[in-house]
Design a protein around this motif. Structure first.
Motif, PDB file in Angstrom:
ATOM      1  N   ASN A 202     -49.937  10.335 -14.834  1.00 18.76           N
ATOM      2  CA  ASN A 202     -50.608   9.113 -14.378  1.00 18.76           C
ATOM      3  C   ASN A 202     -52.063   9.097 -14.836  1.00 18.76           C
ATOM      4  OD1 ASN A 202     -48.202   8.650 -13.120  1.00 18.76           O
ATOM      5  ND2 ASN A 202     -49.045   8.363 -11.071  1.00 18.76           N
ATOM      6  N   GLU A 203     -52.573   7.907 -15.124  1.00 15.73           N
ATOM      7  CA  GLU A 203     -53.947   7.792 -15.607  1.00 15.73           C
ATOM      8  C   GLU A 203     -54.963   7.777 -14.478  1.00 15.73           C
ATOM      9  OE1 GLU A 203     -54.225   4.406 -18.110  1.00 15.73           O
ATOM     10  OE2 GLU A 203     -52.903   5.224 -19.677  1.00 15.73           O
ATOM     11  N   ASP A 204     -54.526   7.438 -13.260  1.00 19.54           N
ATOM     12  CA  ASP A 204     -55.446   7.372 -12.125  1.00 19.54           C
ATOM     13  C   ASP A 204     -54.740   7.843 -10.864  1.00 19.54           C
ATOM     14  OD1 ASP A 204     -57.844   5.953 -13.303  1.00 19.54           O
ATOM     15  OD2 ASP A 204     -56.277   4.468 -13.737  1.00 19.54           O
ATOM     16  N   TRP A 205     -55.573   8.174  -9.869  1.00 13.90           N
ATOM     17  CA  TRP A 205     -55.061   8.436  -8.530  1.00 13.90           C
ATOM     18  C   TRP A 205     -54.881   7.099  -7.811  1.00 13.90           C
ATOM     19  CZ3 TRP A 205     -54.320  13.158  -5.725  1.00 13.90           C
ATOM     20  CH2 TRP A 205     -54.541  14.309  -6.481  1.00 13.90           C
ATOM     21  N   ASP A 206     -53.767   6.954  -7.114  1.00 14.57           N
ATOM     22  CA  ASP A 206     -53.544   5.766  -6.299  1.00 14.57           C
ATOM     23  C   ASP A 206     -54.028   6.034  -4.882  1.00 14.57           C
ATOM     24  OD1 ASP A 206     -52.237   3.999  -8.190  1.00 14.57           O
ATOM     25  OD2 ASP A 206     -50.574   5.425  -8.143  1.00 14.57           O
ATOM     26  N   GLU A 207     -54.400   4.974  -4.211  1.00 15.99           N
ATOM     27  CA  GLU A 207     -54.885   5.091  -2.837  1.00 15.99           C
ATOM     28  C   GLU A 207     -54.114   4.127  -1.945  1.00 15.99           C
ATOM     29  OE1 GLU A 207     -59.292   5.436  -1.410  1.00 15.99           O
ATOM     30  OE2 GLU A 207     -58.720   3.319  -1.238  1.00 15.99           O
ATOM     31  N   TRP A 208     -53.720   4.641  -0.798  1.00 16.75           N
ATOM     32  CA  TRP A 208     -53.033   3.796   0.180  1.00 16.75           C
ATOM     33  C   TRP A 208     -53.694   4.007   1.535  1.00 16.75           C
ATOM     34  CZ3 TRP A 208     -49.276   5.491   4.112  1.00 16.75           C
ATOM     35  CH2 TRP A 208     -48.728   4.412   4.823  1.00 16.75           C
ATOM     36  N   GLU A 209     -54.067   2.896   2.158  1.00 14.14           N
ATOM     37  CA  GLU A 209     -54.730   2.949   3.461  1.00 14.14           C
ATOM     38  C   GLU A 209     -53.736   2.599   4.565  1.00 14.14           C
ATOM     39  OE1 GLU A 209     -58.521   0.763   5.748  1.00 14.14           O
ATOM     40  OE2 GLU A 209     -57.974   0.228   3.682  1.00 14.14           O
ATOM     41  N   PHE A 210     -53.744   3.408   5.622  1.00 16.19           N
ATOM     42  CA  PHE A 210     -52.882   3.065   6.749  1.00 16.19           C
ATOM     43  C   PHE A 210     -53.693   3.125   8.043  1.00 16.19           C
ATOM     44  CE2 PHE A 210     -52.482   7.588   6.008  1.00 16.19           C
ATOM     45  CZ  PHE A 210     -52.489   8.164   7.271  1.00 16.19           C
ATOM     46  N   GLU A 211     -53.230   2.355   9.003  1.00 12.14           N
ATOM     47  CA  GLU A 211     -53.981   2.190  10.234  1.00 12.14           C
ATOM     48  C   GLU A 211     -54.012   3.467  11.050  1.00 12.14           C
ATOM     49  OE1 GLU A 211     -52.406  -1.083  12.365  1.00 12.14           O
ATOM     50  OE2 GLU A 211     -53.011  -2.576  10.869  1.00 12.14           O
ATOM     51  N   TYR A 212     -55.070   3.597  11.789  1.00  9.85           N
ATOM     52  CA  TYR A 212     -55.236   4.771  12.648  1.00  9.85           C
ATOM     53  C   TYR A 212     -54.081   4.871  13.639  1.00  9.85           C
ATOM     54  CZ  TYR A 212     -56.897   7.671  16.448  1.00  9.85           C
ATOM     55  OH  TYR A 212     -56.999   8.627  17.424  1.00  9.85           O
ATOM     56  N   THR A 213     -53.563   6.067  13.755  1.00 13.04           N
ATOM     57  CA  THR A 213     -52.513   6.333  14.735  1.00 13.04           C
ATOM     58  C   THR A 213     -52.965   7.495  15.603  1.00 13.04           C
ATOM     59  OG1 THR A 213     -51.444   7.808  13.154  1.00 13.04           O
ATOM     60  CG2 THR A 213     -50.658   5.533  13.227  1.00 13.04           C
ATOM     61  N   ASN A 214     -52.257   7.736  16.652  1.00 15.98           N
ATOM     62  CA  ASN A 214     -52.607   8.808  17.576  1.00 15.98           C
ATOM     63  C   ASN A 214     -52.201  10.152  16.975  1.00 15.98           C
ATOM     64  OD1 ASN A 214     -53.497  10.114  19.858  1.00 15.98           O
ATOM     65  ND2 ASN A 214     -51.563   9.829  20.959  1.00 15.98           N
ATOM     66  N   PHE A 215     -52.910  10.506  15.913  1.00 19.69           N
ATOM     67  CA  PHE A 215     -52.571  11.728  15.194  1.00 19.69           C
ATOM     68  C   PHE A 215     -53.832  12.303  14.568  1.00 19.69           C
ATOM     69  CE2 PHE A 215     -50.964  14.319  11.705  1.00 19.69           C
ATOM     70  CZ  PHE A 215     -49.852  14.936  12.261  1.00 19.69           C
ATOM     71  N   SER A 216     -54.068  13.591  14.774  1.00 20.80           N
ATOM     72  CA  SER A 216     -55.214  14.277  14.181  1.00 20.80           C
ATOM     73  C   SER A 216     -54.704  15.293  13.171  1.00 20.80           C
ATOM     74  CB  SER A 216     -56.041  14.990  15.262  1.00 20.80           C
ATOM     75  OG  SER A 216     -56.563  14.064  16.180  1.00 20.80           O
ATOM     76  N   PHE A 217     -55.096  15.105  11.920  1.00 21.40           N
ATOM     77  CA  PHE A 217     -54.633  16.006  10.874  1.00 21.40           C
ATOM     78  C   PHE A 217     -55.316  17.360  10.997  1.00 21.40           C
ATOM     79  CE2 PHE A 217     -53.551  11.917   9.113  1.00 21.40           C
ATOM     80  CZ  PHE A 217     -52.331  12.149   8.492  1.00 21.40           C
ATOM     81  N   ASP A 218     -54.515  18.400  10.856  1.00 26.91           N
ATOM     82  CA  ASP A 218     -55.052  19.747  10.825  1.00 26.91           C
ATOM     83  C   ASP A 218     -55.384  20.090   9.380  1.00 26.91           C
ATOM     84  OD1 ASP A 218     -55.854  22.163  11.779  1.00 26.91           O
ATOM     85  OD2 ASP A 218     -54.025  22.590  12.896  1.00 26.91           O
TER      86      ASP A 218
END
Length: 379
Positions: A202-218
């Motif tokens: 791929n020539e670029d990185w794709d970006e996808w935005e998603f709404e805040y959910t009740n989840f904290s990434f470790d």
């Protein structure tokens, strides 16, 4: 004059006797080797050497002069071995001094060094590992790197620095299904999350935005399981990221409920086709393993891993079938007791190391942070 000639004759005789003894010893060694291998021609010995796993290959060379001559020495700093049977247990990999990667075999305690390509020698960080490949970042660049074959595959350049260590990839980069993902935490001015993803070519990185959910990434890497990326959150709940052609999604599961509540170290790993979670109590007081029951969506306590062993770290966690007696039913951590890697035995419910017969005190161990586990593969 006669005395001088006599002395010379005596010295020659003594020298001849010494040489005869040396020849006799070499003949005895050669005969002993032939006695052990009466029916193996040299070509057969060479074939056996090529099919040995690395540790056995090193021991093979040290057996006798014949084996030593048949099996060439491995120059780890300049070349990599291309042995045909890469059935080794995972090794701990870390960035070492002198621009090399260090590999430590947790069972034998042996350490190996492999040179880095020039592009990775300054500031490279291990982000994730899978099937013998590393996902490595250097400032704003990302690479797939196989340290055993020296294969290096760059991903598309970025216009921003990698901020979050929570990265992973689905499969080996030579697969058409391969995709690397990175989760960006929400900023102070935005309550949403962002997924950056890219596939080789791929020539670029794709970006996808998603709404805040009740989840904290470790800060742990995800597990690619049944076509999706599974994340174990800071609260012990599960989040599933699906990157589909038509529509992407991120779902926080209401079930299963977190099996442990509290500030624990936690890891997620696939083992024998099932999803396992590992929780480590503060100060290593205990370690617990749970298996996901997908029909009831509950975590079930696992008290015996059978013929499997687990290797866990923040950048990569994996399982393996036991290949050496005594390694089964254990969880290996990037912790050291002296120079020996520490493991937790589910049989004894204690920490141990292979160099100490006694129980290892958790307070006497040292954890390495910038490291991970890798499966040695030359294919």
């Amino acid at each position: 004059m006669k005395e001088a000639k006599h002395r010379i004759n005596m010295e020659e005789q003594e020298s001849g006797k010494v040489q005869e003894k040396v020849n006799d010893l070499e003949d005895v060694e050669a005969n002993e080797t032939k006695a052990h291998l009466p029916y193996l021609p040299l070509d057969m010995v060479k074939l056996i050497a090529k099919r040995l796993i690395l540790v056995d290959y090193l021991h093979f060379r040290a057996t006798c002069k014949m084996f030593h001559s048949v099996a060439p020495q491995i120059q780890w700093r300049t070349t990599t071995p291309r042995l045909e049977n890469p059935s080794l247990s995972p090794w701990l990999v870390l960035f070492g001094k002198e621009s090399v990667y260090s590999f430590i075999d947790p069972n034998h305690g042996e350490k190996y060094l492999i040179n880095l390509p020039q592009v990775l020698k300054e500031g490279s960080i291990i982000r994730s590992s899978k099937d013998g490949w590393l996902l490595v970042t250097v400032r704003m660049s990302t690479f797939f790197f196989n340290p055993f074959t020296q294969a290096l595959l760059p991903l598309a350049d970025r216009s921003f620095r990698i901020r979050n260590p929570c990265m992973g990839f689905s499969s080996t980069p030579d697969s058409s299904e391969c995709v690397a993902v990175e989760i960006e935490d929400k900023t102070a001015n935005n309550s949403n999350f962002f997924v950056n993803y890219c596939s080789p070519g791929n020539e670029d990185w794709d970006e996808w935005e998603f709404e805040y959910t009740n989840f904290s990434f470790d800060c742990n890497s995800p597990v690619f399981y049944k076509g999706a990326f599974y994340y174990l959150g800071k609260e012990g709940n599960l989040g599933i990221l699906k990157l589909n052609d038509e529509e992407h999604s991120f779902e926080v599961l209401t079930k299963p409920k977190p099996p442990c509540n509290g500030n624990f170290q936690k890891f997620l790993v696939e083992c024998n086709g099932e999803l396992l979670s590992i929780f480590v109590a503060p100060f290593g007081k205990w370690v617990r393993v749970f298996k996901l029951n997908e029909s009831k969506m509950t975590w079930v306590r696992v008290e015996n891993l059978g013929n499997y062993m687990l290797y866990v770290s923040h950048t990569s966690s994996m399982s393996a079938i036991v290949k050496s007696p005594g390694m089964e039913n254990k969880i290996y951590f990037p912790r050291f007791y002296g120079e020996s890697i520490v493991f937790y035995s589910l049989e004894t419910d204690n920490y141990h190391s292979f160099k100490s017969k006694d129980v290892v005190d958790f307070y006497s161990t040292t954890e390495l942070l910038c490291c991970g586990w890798i499966e040695p593969r030359w294919c």
